[in-house]
Design a protein around this motif. Structure first.
Motif, PDB file in Angstrom:
ATOM      1  N   VAL A  80      -7.359   8.472  -4.166  1.00 41.47           N
ATOM      2  CA  VAL A  80      -7.136   8.222  -5.507  1.00 41.47           C
ATOM      3  C   VAL A  80      -6.047   9.273  -6.144  1.00 41.47           C
ATOM      4  O   VAL A  80      -5.337   9.240  -6.995  1.00 41.47           O
ATOM      5  N   GLN A  81      -6.562  10.574  -5.548  1.00 38.82           N
ATOM      6  CA  GLN A  81      -5.541  11.648  -6.046  1.00 38.82           C
ATOM      7  C   GLN A  81      -4.223  11.733  -5.760  1.00 38.82           C
ATOM      8  O   GLN A  81      -3.404  11.918  -6.568  1.00 38.82           O
ATOM      9  N   ASP A  85      -1.358  11.265  -8.383  1.00 37.87           N
ATOM     10  CA  ASP A  85      -0.110  12.252  -8.487  1.00 37.87           C
ATOM     11  C   ASP A  85       1.164  11.413  -8.697  1.00 37.87           C
ATOM     12  O   ASP A  85       2.365  12.119  -8.319  1.00 37.87           O
ATOM     13  N   GLY A  86       1.189  10.134  -8.852  1.00 36.76           N
ATOM     14  CA  GLY A  86       2.260   9.438  -8.801  1.00 36.76           C
ATOM     15  C   GLY A  86       2.450   8.258  -7.835  1.00 36.76           C
ATOM     16  O   GLY A  86       3.649   7.808  -7.082  1.00 36.76           O
ATOM     17  N   GLY A  87       1.569   7.419  -7.511  1.00 39.71           N
ATOM     18  CA  GLY A  87       1.307   6.356  -6.762  1.00 39.71           C
ATOM     19  C   GLY A  87       2.072   5.170  -7.234  1.00 39.71           C
ATOM     20  O   GLY A  87       2.257   4.853  -8.686  1.00 39.71           O
ATOM     21  N   PHE A  92      -1.998   1.336  -5.950  1.00 38.73           N
ATOM     22  CA  PHE A  92      -2.956   1.307  -6.897  1.00 38.73           C
ATOM     23  C   PHE A  92      -4.078   0.145  -6.628  1.00 38.73           C
ATOM     24  O   PHE A  92      -5.242   0.546  -6.648  1.00 38.73           O
ATOM     25  N   TRP A  93      -3.552  -0.889  -6.280  1.00 36.22           N
ATOM     26  CA  TRP A  93      -4.614  -1.794  -5.724  1.00 36.22           C
ATOM     27  C   TRP A  93      -5.254  -1.622  -4.490  1.00 36.22           C
ATOM     28  O   TRP A  93      -6.265  -2.099  -4.325  1.00 36.22           O
ATOM     29  N   GLN A  94      -4.607  -0.853  -3.711  1.00 33.32           N
ATOM     30  CA  GLN A  94      -5.189  -0.615  -2.440  1.00 33.32           C
ATOM     31  C   GLN A  94      -6.536   0.618  -2.694  1.00 33.32           C
ATOM     32  O   GLN A  94      -7.571   0.554  -2.226  1.00 33.32           O
TER      33      GLN A  94
END
Length: 586
Positions: A80-81, A85-87, A92-94
């Motif tokens: 999540v972090q 931090d810029g995913g 996001f979906w994962q």
């Protein structure tokens, strides 16, 4: 205390240990290894509690598993972090699917809604579950998560959870027909309980097992859910074999896996919690793990539980100040525990009566059965007696041998005290030691030996009277009376000591042969004089050891005189006193 409450108390203790160990700023390798072992045990016991020790009607197993995973597997929090931090969109979906899979749907919903707030416009408006054909995937995901019923036993039993899962699957099928959106499809597959979706979303055996347990579409039977979750989680390898055994409905195997030489805490406490399910299967596990299992009936479940608890108690023996704790564990293990505790107490180092361990051992021995308690007391008292004897403390040796109910050695030490007093006389250190020996015997709770050695008390009293005989006529009479009692048929004083008693009485209580009859204040009456004469003739006529002992005692009294001459002198004084007694009566 119920099993669930007991399990929670175990976990609380281990958690305190983890927190205490975690305060070390620069831990050594050994310290870190200890922390890892404690944390590992906490993880396994908590997992077992979630699967076996909860009231399913309260549905606490689900929340326990979620909390267990949150504490012991922070992989999803790191993911999540990393996204925050810029995913990208894929990440996001994962992350959302992974959060949902392990039961953290609130966190997944919050992440989805945060993303929605960042979208410039909601082109299609709010979506409803099942309306995948007319809504953006992000809104369908929000609807699916928000429509989830409370994760309670009631929701599962009355069908709400099943209905919601079916709607998720129906939406997924419509989505596949429309566009085949893999991201939203993965989330809907997770919520619908599809094994393939769960396996794609999770990153560890622990995550996948929890996901399978939470979303399995079986009934409410815990055993069925464990079996299905175990099958789903087989795509990964667990971090510990004990987890695998627990998940496979095989707690006995987990107990054996946890058992390591010198580290029986977790196996002992898990066996204690699961003592109702330690089955014959456990017996078959010992050969594989090469454990030194004592022989018990194959169907004796309690004995198998007692084995692990007693082994843990034994491992505590090497730690200072843990004997009380060991005793508590061992006394819960029936006859085997009593035997082990008896052995531990007998082996405790107790060098002198001043050692605090002595009273501790005696106090713990009272918790044993009379049979085992007697063994401990006898062993410890015998050791203390031997230590006293080694340093020449006959009083202490006699006392402890008496408490050990060792009459033979108690008498031998009493004889040593008596001999020392006999050689030194009534003013000697030996006489003082005899007083202490007599006092030690009097406070022993052993009437048989007290009666057998009562002559020591009488001899001690005789010597005390002889000390004061020159100044007090009553003391002289007491000395004569004590001597007469000692030398009687029931006096108990060994014949080897009679001659010296007679000599002391005659020497101290009677005047020399040169003194005039008129000047004599008779200190020994006729009957006492006759008793002394009779005793003197008895030992004078004896041969062998008795006579040798008599002559040696007389030599110690007067090293310059011939012992035979001393006998004649004593005999003459007694006969003269007897004549004076008869004349005084007439």
């Amino acid at each position: 205390m119920s099993v669930a409450e007991k399990s929670k108390s175990y976990r609380a203790v281990i958690q305190e240990c983890i927190e205490a160990l975690g305060k070390e700023h620069n831990p050594s390798a050994q310290h870190q290894q200890l922390l890892d072992v404690v944390t590992e045990g906490h993880k396994i016991l908590w997992f077992c509690e979630a699967l076996y020790f909860v009231d399913e009607s309260k549905d606490s197993a689900l929340s326990l598993l979620r909390d267990w995973l949150r504490v012991h597997d922070d992989g999803v929090d790191q993911a999540v972090q990393s996204y925050l931090d810029g995913g990208d969109d894929t990440q996001f979906w994962q992350v959302v699917s992974r959060l949902a899979a392990i039961g953290r749907r609130d966190d997944a919903t919050e992440l989805v809604q945060t993303r929605i707030q960042n979208v410039d416009s909601r082109a299609m408006g709010a979506a409803a579950l099942g309306d995948a054909s007319s809504s953006e995937p992000i809104y369908v995901a929000e609807a699916a998560l928000l429509d989830a019923p409370p994760d309670t036993a009631e929701a599962r039993l009355d069908g709400q959870f099943r209905v919601w899962q079916e709607e998720c699957i129906a939406t997924l099928e419509a989505l596949e027909v429309k566009s085949g959106d893999d991201h939203l499809g993965l989330l809907l597959g997770v919520l619908g309980g599809q094994p393939s979706a769960l396996q794609k979303s999770c990153r560890s055996w622990e995550e996948l097992f929890v996901a399978g347990y939470l979303y399995t579409r079986l009934g409410g039977d815990p055993a069925d859910r464990r079996k299905r979750s175990f099958e789903i989680a087989s795509a990964f390898q667990p971090t510990h074999k004990a987890l695998l055994a627990l998940a496979d409905s095989n707690p006995p195997e987990a107990i054996v896996v946890l058992a390591r030489p010198g580290e029986y805490f977790y196996s002992a406490h898990l066996a204690d919690l699961r003592s109702d399910s330690v089955e014959l299967l456990l017996t078959n596990s010992f050969s594989e793990h090469q454990l030194d299992l004592y022989m018990v009936p194959a169907n004796d479940q309690k004995s198998l539980r007692d084995y692990f608890v007693s082994e843990y108690a034994l491992s505590l023996e090497t730690l200072r100040g843990t004997v009380q704790l060991s005793a508590d564990y061992l006394l819960s293990c029936g006859s085997r525990g009593e035997e082990i505790l008896t052995d531990i107490l007998c082996r405790m180092e107790t060098q002198s009566a001043a050692d605090p361990a002595v009273e501790k051992v005696f106090a713990l021995s009272k918790r044993l059965s009379p049979k085992h308690s007697e063994v401990v007391v006898r062993k410890i008292c015998t050791r203390l007696a031997s230590n006293c004897a080694a340093i020449g403390n006959s009083a202490g040796a006699t006392y402890w041998f008496t408490r050990a109910n060792d009459a033979e050695r108690a008498v031998a030490q009493a004889e040593a005290s008596l001999t020392s007093a006999e050689i030194g006389g009534c003013h000697s250190a030996g006489a003082e030691a005899l007083d202490r020996t007599a006092e030690a015997i009097s406070v022993c709770d052993n009437a048989q030996i007290q009666e057998k050695l009562d002559y020591l008390r009488m001899y001690s009293e005789l010597q005390a009277s002889l000390i004061n005989a020159d100044e007090e006529s009553s003391a002289a009479r007491d000395a004569a009376s004590s001597a007469s009692a000692l030398l009687g048929a029931n006096g108990g004083l060994p014949e080897a000591h009679w001659g010296v008693v007679v000599y002391d009485c005659a020497s101290i209580l009677l005047p020399s042969a040169e003194a005039s009859a008129e000047a004599k204040l008779i200190g020994i009456g006729k009957d006492e004089t006759y008793s002394l004469l009779k005793a003197l003739e008895t030992v004078s006529a004896s041969t062998g050891a008795h006579r040798d002992s008599l002559l040696e005692g007389l030599r110690q009294r007067n090293i310059t005189a011939d012992p035979e001459q001393l006998l004649s002198t004593v005999r003459l004084k007694l006969m003269r006193n007897l004549a004076l007694c008869i004349l005084s009566e007439n």
